[in-house]
Design an enzyme around this catalytic site. Sequence first.
Site, short mmCIF file in Angstrom:
data_model
loop_
_atom_site.label_atom_id
_atom_site.label_comp_id
_atom_site.label_asym_id
_atom_site.label_seq_id
_atom_site.Cartn_x
_atom_site.Cartn_y
_atom_site.Cartn_z
CG ASP A 1 27.87 8.76 -37.84
OD1 ASP A 1 27.78 8.06 -38.85
OD2 ASP A 1 26.90 9.08 -37.13
NE ARG B 1 26.37 5.85 -43.13
CZ ARG B 1 26.44 5.90 -41.80
NH1 ARG B 1 26.96 6.95 -41.21
NH2 ARG B 1 26.01 4.91 -41.07
#
Length: 308
Positions: free
Chosen positions: A131, A181
Site C-alpha cells: 500500500d 493498484r
Amino acid sequence: METLRKVLLWASTNRWLSQRLPERRFVRRAVRKFMPGETLEDALGEAARLREEGVPTLVTTLGENVETAEETRESVAEYVRAMDLADEMGLDLEVSIKPTHLGLDQDPQLAVENVGELAARAEGRGTLWIDMEGSFYTEATLSLYRAVRRGHVNVGLCIQSYLRRTADDLESLMEFGPRIRLVKGAYAEPAEIAFPDKRDVDESYLALARRLIDHLGNGGDGFLGLGTHDPAMIGPLSADAGAAGLDGSRFEIEMLYGIGRREQRRLVGNGTPLRVLISYGGAWFPWYMRRLAERPANVWFVARSMFR
C-alpha cells in the site's frame, strides 16, 4: 462537501478522537458497513461468503506506524497466518500490507526484509500488494518496492492519482513490468503535493490507467488493478481494457468491502474481473475516517445509525 472531507481527514489524524470515538456504540455499529469485524477469522469468513458469489478477495490488517521491530515481526506472522488459513479454506485471496506496519519507520532495510519474506511466502498465491501511505512515505515506499521487486515478480504497488508526482513515478517503474493498484488517494495533502480539484484527480487517474492499459495491451509485462467505485472510471476503463484484450490475469476492478454492492454484483454478472478488499483489525478509526472522506455521502449512513 469539500469542507466535510477536510474535517474527516483532520479527524483521521486526531489522537484524542481515535481513542474516544471507537468506544461509542453507534460508531462501532456504523463501521460494520465497511468491515466485517476486527479479527482475521471475521475477514476470512466474509471472504468465504464472497467466494460463493464468484468474487475473489484481498485482505489487509489495519494499523500503521508500529513502534518496535518486535511489532513488525508480529505483523509478518499475522500475514503469514492469513495466507495459510486462506489456503486451508481454498480461498482465492491476496494480501495487502502497509510499509509502516512492517518497519519503514524503524529501518528501511528491516522493511525490505519483512516484505521480502512475505513476498516469498506469497509465491503461487497471487500478488503481495504494498500500500501507499501519506506523501511523507512516497519516496521510501517506492524504494522499498524496487528493492523487493528485484527478487520477487509477484509484488505489486499501490499508486495515488492525486499526487502531482505520480505520472513520473509510474514511468520510473515501467522497467519492472509493474503490478499496479491505482487509487485516487485518501490522505490530507497540501496543494503543492496533491491536486486539490477533483477534476484534476480524475483526469490524472484516467491518464495513468490508460498508460498502463496501453503498455499491457502492447505485450508489456505487469498488471493493473483499478481501485475505484467511481462509475466514471469503471465504465470507460473497463471498455479500454477489453479493447486491449486484457483478461483477469492482467486486469481487474478492486472495490472495498461494503461499498457499491449493487455495482459489484453487476460487474460479476457482466464478467468483469473483480476483487474485493476486506480490512480488519482493532486500529480501524483513522482508516474509517479516510473511507468516509473518500465519499462524504457515507456520513449520512453514520448519522442514521446514531438514531436506530
